[in-house]
Design an enzyme around this catalytic site. Structure first.
Site, PDB file in Angstrom:
ATOM      1  N   LYS A 237      -2.182  -9.890  -7.010  1.00  0.00           N
ATOM      2  CA  LYS A 237      -1.856  -8.888  -7.453  1.00  0.00           C
ATOM      3  C   LYS A 237      -1.375  -8.703  -9.061  1.00  0.00           C
ATOM      4  O   LYS A 237      -0.361  -9.511  -9.177  1.00  0.00           O
ATOM      5  CB  LYS A 237      -0.601  -7.979  -6.634  1.00  0.00           C
ATOM      6  CG  LYS A 237      -0.393  -6.730  -7.027  1.00  0.00           C
ATOM      7  CD  LYS A 237       0.666  -5.936  -6.263  1.00  0.00           C
ATOM      8  CE  LYS A 237       0.879  -4.657  -6.529  1.00  0.00           C
ATOM      9  NZ  LYS A 237       1.292  -4.438  -7.832  1.00  0.00           N
ATOM     10  N   ARG A 242      -3.482  -1.352 -15.220  1.00  0.00           N
ATOM     11  CA  ARG A 242      -4.578  -0.967 -14.485  1.00  0.00           C
ATOM     12  C   ARG A 242      -5.521  -0.107 -15.359  1.00  0.00           C
ATOM     13  O   ARG A 242      -5.261   0.416 -15.999  1.00  0.00           O
ATOM     14  CB  ARG A 242      -4.186   0.154 -13.397  1.00  0.00           C
ATOM     15  CG  ARG A 242      -5.441   0.524 -12.370  1.00  0.00           C
ATOM     16  CD  ARG A 242      -5.764  -0.419 -11.535  1.00  0.00           C
ATOM     17  NE  ARG A 242      -6.890  -0.182 -10.598  1.00  0.00           N
ATOM     18  CZ  ARG A 242      -6.634   0.374  -9.640  1.00  0.00           C
ATOM     19  NH1 ARG A 242      -5.425   0.581  -8.846  1.00  0.00           N
ATOM     20  NH2 ARG A 242      -7.529   0.780  -8.687  1.00  0.00           N
ATOM     21  N   ARG A 257      -5.105   4.210 -16.482  1.00  0.00           N
ATOM     22  CA  ARG A 257      -4.784   4.810 -15.123  1.00  0.00           C
ATOM     23  C   ARG A 257      -4.387   6.248 -15.280  1.00  0.00           C
ATOM     24  O   ARG A 257      -4.711   7.305 -14.352  1.00  0.00           O
ATOM     25  CB  ARG A 257      -3.851   4.283 -14.045  1.00  0.00           C
ATOM     26  CG  ARG A 257      -2.266   4.255 -14.476  1.00  0.00           C
ATOM     27  CD  ARG A 257      -1.592   3.156 -13.640  1.00  0.00           C
ATOM     28  NE  ARG A 257      -1.412   4.157 -12.158  1.00  0.00           N
ATOM     29  CZ  ARG A 257      -1.066   3.487 -11.231  1.00  0.00           C
ATOM     30  NH1 ARG A 257      -0.812   2.385 -11.400  1.00  0.00           N
ATOM     31  NH2 ARG A 257      -0.984   3.972  -9.910  1.00  0.00           N
ATOM     32  N   GLU A 287      -7.405  -4.954 -13.851  1.00  0.00           N
ATOM     33  CA  GLU A 287      -5.936  -4.977 -14.396  1.00  0.00           C
ATOM     34  C   GLU A 287      -6.047  -5.844 -15.717  1.00  0.00           C
ATOM     35  O   GLU A 287      -6.857  -6.660 -15.677  1.00  0.00           O
ATOM     36  CB  GLU A 287      -5.091  -5.583 -13.671  1.00  0.00           C
ATOM     37  CG  GLU A 287      -3.682  -5.384 -13.681  1.00  0.00           C
ATOM     38  CD  GLU A 287      -2.897  -4.318 -12.882  1.00  0.00           C
ATOM     39  OE1 GLU A 287      -3.535  -3.263 -12.451  1.00  0.00           O
ATOM     40  OE2 GLU A 287      -1.891  -4.186 -13.282  1.00  0.00           O
ATOM     41  N   PHE A 325     -11.563  -6.628 -10.344  1.00  0.00           N
ATOM     42  CA  PHE A 325     -11.514  -6.592  -9.047  1.00  0.00           C
ATOM     43  C   PHE A 325     -12.387  -5.577  -8.300  1.00  0.00           C
ATOM     44  O   PHE A 325     -12.323  -5.627  -6.948  1.00  0.00           O
ATOM     45  CB  PHE A 325     -10.200  -6.794  -8.441  1.00  0.00           C
ATOM     46  CG  PHE A 325      -9.202  -5.669  -8.687  1.00  0.00           C
ATOM     47  CD1 PHE A 325      -9.414  -4.178  -8.298  1.00  0.00           C
ATOM     48  CD2 PHE A 325      -8.257  -5.593  -9.818  1.00  0.00           C
ATOM     49  CE1 PHE A 325      -8.532  -3.327  -8.749  1.00  0.00           C
ATOM     50  CE2 PHE A 325      -7.352  -4.841  -9.946  1.00  0.00           C
ATOM     51  CZ  PHE A 325      -7.509  -3.530  -9.418  1.00  0.00           C
ATOM     52  N   ARG A 402      -4.380   6.856  -1.793  1.00  0.00           N
ATOM     53  CA  ARG A 402      -3.974   5.607  -1.306  1.00  0.00           C
ATOM     54  C   ARG A 402      -4.170   5.542   0.091  1.00  0.00           C
ATOM     55  O   ARG A 402      -3.636   6.221   0.904  1.00  0.00           O
ATOM     56  CB  ARG A 402      -2.508   5.968  -1.738  1.00  0.00           C
ATOM     57  CG  ARG A 402      -1.376   4.844  -1.424  1.00  0.00           C
ATOM     58  CD  ARG A 402      -0.148   5.264  -1.866  1.00  0.00           C
ATOM     59  NE  ARG A 402       0.163   5.514  -3.346  1.00  0.00           N
ATOM     60  CZ  ARG A 402       0.597   4.693  -4.238  1.00  0.00           C
ATOM     61  NH1 ARG A 402       0.346   3.633  -3.798  1.00  0.00           N
ATOM     62  NH2 ARG A 402       0.696   5.111  -5.263  1.00  0.00           N
ATOM     63  N   LYS A 408      -0.816  -3.537  -0.343  1.00  0.00           N
ATOM     64  CA  LYS A 408      -0.159  -4.376  -1.396  1.00  0.00           C
ATOM     65  C   LYS A 408       1.144  -5.099  -0.650  1.00  0.00           C
ATOM     66  O   LYS A 408       1.815  -4.499  -0.050  1.00  0.00           O
ATOM     67  CB  LYS A 408       0.122  -3.807  -2.640  1.00  0.00           C
ATOM     68  CG  LYS A 408       1.164  -2.696  -2.251  1.00  0.00           C
ATOM     69  CD  LYS A 408       1.339  -2.021  -3.619  1.00  0.00           C
ATOM     70  CE  LYS A 408       2.156  -0.677  -3.629  1.00  0.00           C
ATOM     71  NZ  LYS A 408       2.289   0.347  -4.405  1.00  0.00           N
TER      72      LYS A 408
HETATM   73  P1  AMP Z   1       2.110  -0.865  -7.473  1.00  0.00           P
HETATM   74  O1  AMP Z   1       2.150  -0.727  -8.992  1.00  0.00           O
HETATM   75  O2  AMP Z   1       3.274  -1.901  -6.959  1.00  0.00           O
HETATM   76  O3  AMP Z   1       2.269   0.148  -6.716  1.00  0.00           O
HETATM   77  O4  AMP Z   1       0.642  -1.513  -6.844  1.00  0.00           O
HETATM   78  C1  AMP Z   1      -0.456  -0.928  -7.246  1.00  0.00           C
HETATM   79  C2  AMP Z   1      -0.976  -1.390  -8.299  1.00  0.00           C
HETATM   80  O5  AMP Z   1      -1.505  -2.766  -8.255  1.00  0.00           O
HETATM   81  C3  AMP Z   1      -2.622  -0.888  -8.551  1.00  0.00           C
HETATM   82  O6  AMP Z   1      -2.333   0.601  -9.101  1.00  0.00           O
HETATM   83  C4  AMP Z   1      -2.879  -1.841  -9.780  1.00  0.00           C
HETATM   84  O7  AMP Z   1      -2.688  -1.449 -10.875  1.00  0.00           O
HETATM   85  C5  AMP Z   1      -2.107  -3.144  -9.551  1.00  0.00           C
HETATM   86  N1  AMP Z   1      -3.108  -4.288  -8.977  1.00  0.00           N
HETATM   87  C6  AMP Z   1      -2.922  -5.371  -9.482  1.00  0.00           C
HETATM   88  N2  AMP Z   1      -3.801  -6.384  -8.936  1.00  0.00           N
HETATM   89  C7  AMP Z   1      -4.562  -5.571  -8.257  1.00  0.00           C
HETATM   90  C8  AMP Z   1      -5.743  -6.154  -7.174  1.00  0.00           C
HETATM   91  N3  AMP Z   1      -6.090  -7.226  -7.178  1.00  0.00           N
HETATM   92  N4  AMP Z   1      -6.365  -4.942  -6.459  1.00  0.00           N
HETATM   93  C9  AMP Z   1      -5.764  -3.721  -6.695  1.00  0.00           C
HETATM   94  N5  AMP Z   1      -4.848  -3.106  -7.321  1.00  0.00           N
HETATM   95  C10 AMP Z   1      -4.050  -4.082  -8.112  1.00  0.00           C
END
Ligand code: AMP
Length: 572
Positions: A237, A242, A257, A287, A325, A402, A408
């Site tokens: 991650k 994004r 995004r 990303e 990804f 979502r 995650k």
């Molecule tokens: P969060 O920002 O903590 O809600 O996590 C979701 C975000 O993680 C997504 O919107 C992506 O921008 C990011 N992200 C980073 N690496 C990845 C990955 N390998 N696959 C999907 N999302 C990812």
């Protein structure tokens, strides 16, 4: 007209039966002209904009309250009181506004207001637009407009039910409606195609940004394996920006995004993508990360966003790479309906030929067990990434959703013992209990707020805390009770950030209540020094030097405008 919309929404909220909701909705949709239909289905799905459109109005609770007050000269206490009684701002305001029929506006006119709100920066300008809008509404209309603005319609409709009502209204197979909605990520556009009997023509078009698929948080690796099975794929991650890259021959565009075009900010990625695009066409999801052979801290990439001009020096100081990804479109057609394992093969085949460091593939490994997930997590952290996103290998790509196919996984780093300074009534089934807590740490003889959390406790714990908080309330401001600082809670979180949102100068990312600490008194809670130590340790791990103190840093850098803390600071 908005009046009809409000009447239907009211009728739908009056029944629990899905089939009745669907019938009411279908009968309403059939009557609308195209312009009204397009907006109505979006609003009924619960927000001001379609999924593919990541614009936000940037209107928070307090701006709505101010605008309601401006529009009808209603004092704040009456608004707080009504909102508290109903446990919902929209329902409360409905009672304060005139009830009689007025010259209702069209849904297109309402949509124009939402467009203006999204396009207008600054709380006071937004407040003026919103006051103008609310000034023209009666109670019933205002109720639903406020619910749409809060992205919480709460009349028991979800987009899935709107899809089935569209299918029913225009006599089309539900699977066709679903497919078109997946490709367009726009229920408004989908409804128009359904009416025109043109669902087949729903296409994903290159250079037209697509809504991004999102992940759900999950903290327990056992549950991740239970949900996804033992042949999931774990992706690092990345903590960056994004982005979606569209390419065909020499033409390349990069979208954020929020679906803004950001191509000019990343010339090295643009040129690498041109290399990939020779003789091919694609949409990649990934990303953008600050990267010079290893992952650099998020702050590095922020410098890139802050500058108007991308100078050669900036390119040197803040080098970036795009970690792909997923792939949504390849060589003339969408591939998002193929299972993830097939898409990843296509992605590897496409990018393998490029061999350019500005476009790479994310680190991916099969995740076979809970303990394996923990190993992969540690390896991702060693690469200076945030954690993992673990994905169902057989899942399709669902734009703008979502779902449970992407989970995650980030670990709480440490916990802080904090004292609750304010408690607020929740939403939905928690509307009658104090379930949202603002909490503070100690700074010498003072208490300084550091965050707000609303998850982690059981219903029984919340009920008993509600009684305790009501007994130690020192004053009520709408749904918020300020309380004597006595109740200590242990807070888990992901990161500490410097932030102007709270008086402590810090904020917690993803705070959760780990447990109630009745064994601790307010004298024994964590101090601001502890917070600072954890923060500095975090920076050290990430390889950055701590610069200055929170007060040297411009506040609000990471503040989500939808999440501004409206709780009066107990310490100010
Ligand atoms: P969060 O920002 O903590 O809600 O996590 C979701 C975000 O993680 C997504 O919107 C992506 O921008 C990011 N992200 C980073 N690496 C990845 C990955 N390998 N696959 C999907 N999302 C990812």
């Amino acid at each position: 007209m908005l009046a009809d919309f409000a009447a239907v929404a009211q009728a739908i909220s009056g029944t629990k039966k899905k089939s009745v909701k669907e019938t009411l909705l279908a009968a309403y949709l059939i009557r609308l002209d195209d312009a009204e239909l397009e907006r109505a289905v979006v609003f009924l799905s619960g927000g001001p904009f379609p999924r593919r459109d990541e614009r936000v109005t940037g209107i928070g609770w307090s701006t709505i309250v101010d605008a309601v007050s401006d529009a009808w000269s209603i004092d704040h206490d009456s608004i707080f009181g009504a909102a508290g009684r109903h446990g919902d701002l929209g329902d409360g305001v409905a009672e304060l506004f005139p009830a009689e029929e007025r010259r209702s506006m069209t849904l297109s006119q309402l949509g124009d207001y939402f467009d203006r709100l999204a396009a207008t920066p600054g709380t006071s300008a937004k407040r003026a637009i919103l006051a103008e809008l609310l000034g023209g509404l009666n109670g019933q209309e205002a109720r639903f407009v406020i619910k749409i603005l809060q992205n919480e319609f709460r009349i028991g409709l979800q987009e899935g039910l709107v899809e089935s009502a569209v299918a029913r209204a225009f006599g089309r197979p539900l699977t066709d409606v679903r497919r078109a909605n997946m490709l367009t990520a726009d229920i408004g556009a989908t409804a128009l195609l359904a009416r025109a009997n043109a669902l087949d023509s729903a296409v994903m078009t290159l250079f037209h940004a697509v809504g991004l698929m999102l992940a759900q948080p999950e903290e327990d690796p056992e549950r991740i394996i239970d949900t996804l099975g033992p042949d999931a794929v774990a992706d690092d991650k990345y903590d960056g920006i994004r982005a979606q890259i569209h390419g065909r021959e020499q033409e390349v565009r990069i979208f954020s995004r929020t679906l803004d075009e950001i191509t000019h900010r990343f010339p090295e990625i643009e040129s690498a993508a041109r290399g990939v695009a020779k003789g091919r066409s694609f949409i990649l999801d990934g990303e953008i990360v600050a990267f010079d052979g290893r992952i650099l801290p998020f702050a590095t990439i922020q410098t890139r966003l802050g500058r108007r001009k991308v100078t050669p020096k900036l390119l040197m100081d803040a080098p970036v790479s795009f970690f792909a990804f997923d792939i949504l479109y390849l060589d003339g057609g969408p591939v998002l309906e193929k299972p993830l394992h097939e898409r990843l093969l296509l992605l590897r085949e496409l990018i393998a030929g490029a061999d350019d460091s500005a476009i790479r593939i994310s680190t991916q490994s099969p995740a076979i067990s809970a303990s394996h997930i923990d190993e992969l997590f540690d390896a991702a952290r060693d690469r200076a990434n945030e954690g993992l996103v673990i994905k169902d290998i057989g899942s399709v790509y669902t734009p703008g959703r979502r779902g449970k196919s992407w989970l995650k996984y980030k670990k709480a780093m440490a916990t802080l013992d904090c004292v609750v300074t304010a408690a607020e009534f929740g939403h939905g089934k928690r509307r009658n209990v104090l379930s949202d807590y603002t909490f503070a740490v100690r700074r010498e003889d003072d208490l300084v707020n550091i965050g707000k959390a609303y998850s982690g406790l059981t219903d029984v714990e919340i009920a008993s805390l509600t009684e305790r908080f009501l007994a130690i309330s020192t004053g009520r401001h709408g749904p918020v009770h300020l309380v004597r600082p006595e109740v200590v809670v242990e807070i888990a979180f992901d990161r500490i950030q410097v932030s102007g949102r709270h008086k402590s100068g810090y904020a917690l990312r993803f705070p959760r209540i780990a447990r109630i600490r009745d064994d601790k008194t307010v004298e024994q809670i964590s101090t601001i020094d502890e917070v600072r130590r954890i923060y500095e340790g975090q920076l050290k791990r990430e390889g950055v030097r701590a610069v200055g103190s929170p007060s040297d840093t411009a506040p609000g850098g990471d503040v989500d405008p939808n999440e501004i803390d409206i709780v009066p600071q107990a310490d100010s």
